[in-house]
Write a protein that holds these residues in place. Structure first.
Motif, short mmCIF file in Angstrom:
data_model
loop_
_atom_site.label_atom_id
_atom_site.label_comp_id
_atom_site.label_asym_id
_atom_site.label_seq_id
_atom_site.Cartn_x
_atom_site.Cartn_y
_atom_site.Cartn_z
N ILE A 271 89.90 -33.42 66.48
CA ILE A 271 89.65 -31.95 66.62
C ILE A 271 90.39 -31.43 67.81
O ILE A 271 90.25 -31.81 68.94
CB ILE A 271 88.28 -31.48 66.65
N PRO A 272 91.43 -30.67 67.78
CA PRO A 272 92.08 -30.04 68.61
C PRO A 272 91.49 -29.18 69.73
O PRO A 272 91.60 -29.65 70.89
CB PRO A 272 93.49 -28.98 68.29
N ASP A 273 90.61 -28.35 69.31
CA ASP A 273 89.71 -27.66 70.15
C ASP A 273 88.38 -27.51 69.67
O ASP A 273 88.16 -26.55 68.60
CB ASP A 273 90.27 -26.22 70.59
N PRO A 274 87.50 -28.18 69.90
CA PRO A 274 85.93 -28.15 69.30
C PRO A 274 85.04 -26.97 69.97
O PRO A 274 83.97 -27.16 69.47
CB PRO A 274 85.48 -29.42 69.49
N ARG A 275 85.69 -26.15 70.51
CA ARG A 275 84.82 -25.09 71.28
C ARG A 275 84.52 -24.00 70.41
O ARG A 275 84.66 -22.77 70.47
CB ARG A 275 85.42 -24.64 72.52
N ARG A 276 83.82 -24.47 69.34
CA ARG A 276 83.39 -23.45 68.12
C ARG A 276 82.13 -23.75 68.08
O ARG A 276 81.43 -24.67 67.83
CB ARG A 276 84.30 -23.44 67.01
N PRO A 277 81.26 -22.64 67.41
CA PRO A 277 80.07 -23.07 66.92
C PRO A 277 79.51 -24.10 65.93
O PRO A 277 78.61 -24.88 66.00
CB PRO A 277 79.30 -21.69 66.48
N LEU A 278 80.52 -24.30 65.03
CA LEU A 278 80.51 -25.21 64.19
C LEU A 278 80.35 -26.77 64.64
O LEU A 278 79.34 -27.60 64.14
CB LEU A 278 81.67 -25.30 63.36
N PHE A 279 81.05 -26.84 66.04
CA PHE A 279 81.03 -28.22 66.49
C PHE A 279 79.87 -28.24 67.40
O PHE A 279 79.73 -29.47 67.98
CB PHE A 279 82.36 -28.63 67.06
N VAL A 280 79.33 -27.10 67.59
CA VAL A 280 78.08 -27.23 68.59
C VAL A 280 76.86 -27.44 67.82
O VAL A 280 75.92 -28.43 68.10
CB VAL A 280 77.78 -26.22 69.43
N PHE A 281 76.56 -26.50 66.66
CA PHE A 281 75.32 -26.85 65.93
C PHE A 281 75.45 -27.86 64.75
O PHE A 281 74.53 -28.21 64.36
CB PHE A 281 74.89 -25.50 65.35
N GLY A 282 76.72 -28.14 64.33
CA GLY A 282 76.77 -29.26 63.35
C GLY A 282 76.22 -30.59 63.78
O GLY A 282 75.50 -31.19 62.80
N PRO A 283 76.34 -30.94 65.07
CA PRO A 283 75.65 -32.34 65.42
C PRO A 283 74.05 -32.06 65.44
O PRO A 283 73.42 -33.04 65.12
CB PRO A 283 76.00 -32.11 66.90
N TYR A 284 73.64 -30.88 65.41
CA TYR A 284 72.20 -30.68 64.94
C TYR A 284 71.78 -31.12 63.66
O TYR A 284 70.67 -31.73 63.40
CB TYR A 284 71.78 -29.48 65.24
N VAL A 285 72.68 -30.59 62.73
CA VAL A 285 72.45 -31.14 61.42
C VAL A 285 72.28 -32.60 61.25
O VAL A 285 71.56 -33.18 60.80
CB VAL A 285 73.59 -30.42 60.49
N LEU A 286 73.57 -33.20 62.03
CA LEU A 286 73.51 -34.52 61.75
C LEU A 286 72.25 -35.36 62.25
O LEU A 286 71.62 -36.20 61.79
CB LEU A 286 74.66 -35.25 62.38
N ARG A 287 71.90 -34.95 63.47
CA ARG A 287 70.73 -35.41 64.33
C ARG A 287 69.50 -35.28 63.46
O ARG A 287 68.43 -36.38 63.45
CB ARG A 287 70.54 -35.12 65.93
N GLY A 288 69.51 -34.17 62.85
CA GLY A 288 68.24 -33.91 62.20
C GLY A 288 68.22 -34.82 60.94
O GLY A 288 66.94 -35.29 60.57
N LEU A 289 68.97 -34.75 60.13
CA LEU A 289 69.30 -35.78 59.04
C LEU A 289 68.89 -37.24 59.59
O LEU A 289 68.06 -37.90 58.67
CB LEU A 289 70.59 -35.98 58.35
N ILE A 290 69.24 -37.56 60.64
CA ILE A 290 68.99 -39.06 60.91
C ILE A 290 67.38 -39.25 61.46
O ILE A 290 66.95 -40.15 60.98
CB ILE A 290 70.00 -39.40 62.40
N ASP A 291 66.88 -38.33 61.85
CA ASP A 291 65.36 -38.29 62.38
C ASP A 291 64.84 -38.58 60.91
O ASP A 291 63.95 -39.16 60.80
CB ASP A 291 64.84 -37.20 63.03
N LEU A 292 65.31 -37.76 59.96
CA LEU A 292 64.61 -37.66 58.69
C LEU A 292 64.50 -39.33 58.02
O LEU A 292 63.85 -39.87 57.23
CB LEU A 292 65.01 -36.70 57.50
#
Length: 398
Positions: A272-293
């Motif tokens: 990702i050239p420049d990941p300073r966007r909300p998608l790349f900040v809040f997207g990892p929350y989705v990933l980590r939440g699914l992993i906890d489940l």
């Protein structure tokens, strides 16, 4: 990362943070082993965690104001020297649990001032397009230090005792202060004026509360802390009670998180050239939440280890993008207060999570902790995406 590390000013900051991280790893392991030997209880070990969290709750508002009022390099050097003193105390006096708790409090108090100052000064020594790479270099060094040095320090403490580890930590802070002493960031003059500290602190809180994106980041930070505080502390319980794994499995699971966390920043920069966007900040929350489940649902150790490697990847990429977005979105004048407030929310949520998570595990079972943790992370993502969409935030310039 190679490009930013070639710059002398950033290399000084990176060296200071990395060397002190080495000392922190040795000290953390030695302190945990020592306090358990002296108290013989898990409650005694938990007391160290509390001693590290309380200074953040007490001092973070003041620290943010100090970081925004005074030259930030001087704040970092002073914090390093204070921490060198506290770590040095344990070289000669480490047989009293109360002394250990007091030193843990003092080291954390120094970090309360150092960390917001370091995060705030970084955009002053690298260009805007290099902020993500600079954060990635710092994060990667910290994770690799923990992976390599934590097992080594445990063995050395068992062989030669804990005093040397505290001495190394004290020396690491002195080295950090020396490295920072020559750092000359381009900082504008400070307008201290006659404003009171409380008024400045309230201004920082009002800034976060009045900015839709910052408010979403703050809520996400709190919900993530409420999740991760318990799930990280109770991973050893999950391994034993849910996975039915052997005693050494906990080390395997922690190692899997470390591997994923180490790879995360490198993959982020490559893909990702420049990941300073909300998608790349809040997207990892989705990933980590699914992993906890997933962790609450599966009983296979290999599957759990693979899932935790992905969790570590999400943690590291989320941390890098979170800091980078804050550094780009917040003005230089208020950056210290915003970072201090985020630290305050993280530690407050972590403290609550540790207490509530233990009760939930005892009453409903450890799986419930991970189900609740996953839901909290997914909720943080939903709030973040909704706020970003409402604010029309699509990039760091907004």
């Amino acid at each position: 990362m190679r490009a930013v590390l070639a710059q002398p000013d950033f290399r000084r900051l990176w060296t200071a943070r990395t060397v002190s991280q080495w000392g922190d790893v040795f000290s953390f392991v030695a302190l945990a082993i020592l306090i358990y030997r002296l108290t013989g209880s898990g409650l005694g070990v938990a007391g160290v965690v509390v001693a590290e969290i309380v200074p953040v709750l007490l001092l973070a508002p003041l620290a943010g104001v100090v970081v925004d009022r005074l030259p930030r390099v001087q704040v970092m050097v002073a914090a390093d020297l204070v921490r060198a003193f506290f770590a040095g105390v344990l070289v000669v006096w480490h047989d009293d649990p109360l002394v250990l708790y007091a030193v843990a409090f003092g080291l954390s108090a120094g970090a309360v001032f150092f960390n917001p100052a370091a995060n705030s000064v970084l955009p002053s020594i690298v260009s805007d397009r290099e902020v993500v790479a600079a954060n990635s270099a710092t994060w990667t060094a910290a994770v690799l230090s923990q992976i390599v040095l934590a097992p080594l320090s445990g063995g050395l403490v068992a062989l030669v005792g804990p005093g040397w580890a505290f001495g190394l930590n004290s020396a690491s802070f002195v080295v950090s202060a020396l490295a920072l002493h020559g750092l000359r960031p381009a900082e504008p003059p400070r307008e201290v004026g006659r404003r009171r500290l409380l008024a400045d602190a309230r201004e920082g809180v009002a800034l976060v509360g009045g900015d839709r994106l910052l408010r979403a980041l703050a809520i996400g930070q709190l919900l993530a802390a409420l999740s991760a505080g318990a799930t990280s502390a109770l991973l050893v319980v999950l391994a034993a009670e849910h996975l039915g794994a052997p005693p050494n499995a906990y080390g395997i699971l922690v190692g899997a998180i470390g591997v994923g966390a180490a790879l995360g920043p490198t993959l982020l920069l490559r893909l990702i050239p420049d990941p300073r966007r909300p998608l790349f900040v809040f997207g990892p929350y989705v990933l980590r939440g699914l992993i906890d489940l997933v962790l609450a649902s599966v009983r296979s150790l290999p599957v759990a280890a693979a899932a935790l490697a992905v969790y570590g990847l999400g943690t590291s990429t989320g941390a890098v993008t979170f800091n980078s977005l804050l550094q780009s979105h917040v003005t230089e004048r208020t950056r210290g207060r915003v970072f201090a407030l985020m630290d305050l929310l993280w530690q407050a949520g972590r403290l609550v999570s540790l207490g509530v998570g233990g009760l939930v595990a005892d009453t409903l079972g450890v799986r419930a902790v991970y189900y609740f943790g996953g839901v909290l992370l997914l909720l943080a993502a939903v709030i973040g995406f909704a706020a970003a969409r409402a604010a029309g935030t699509v990039g760091p310039e907004q």
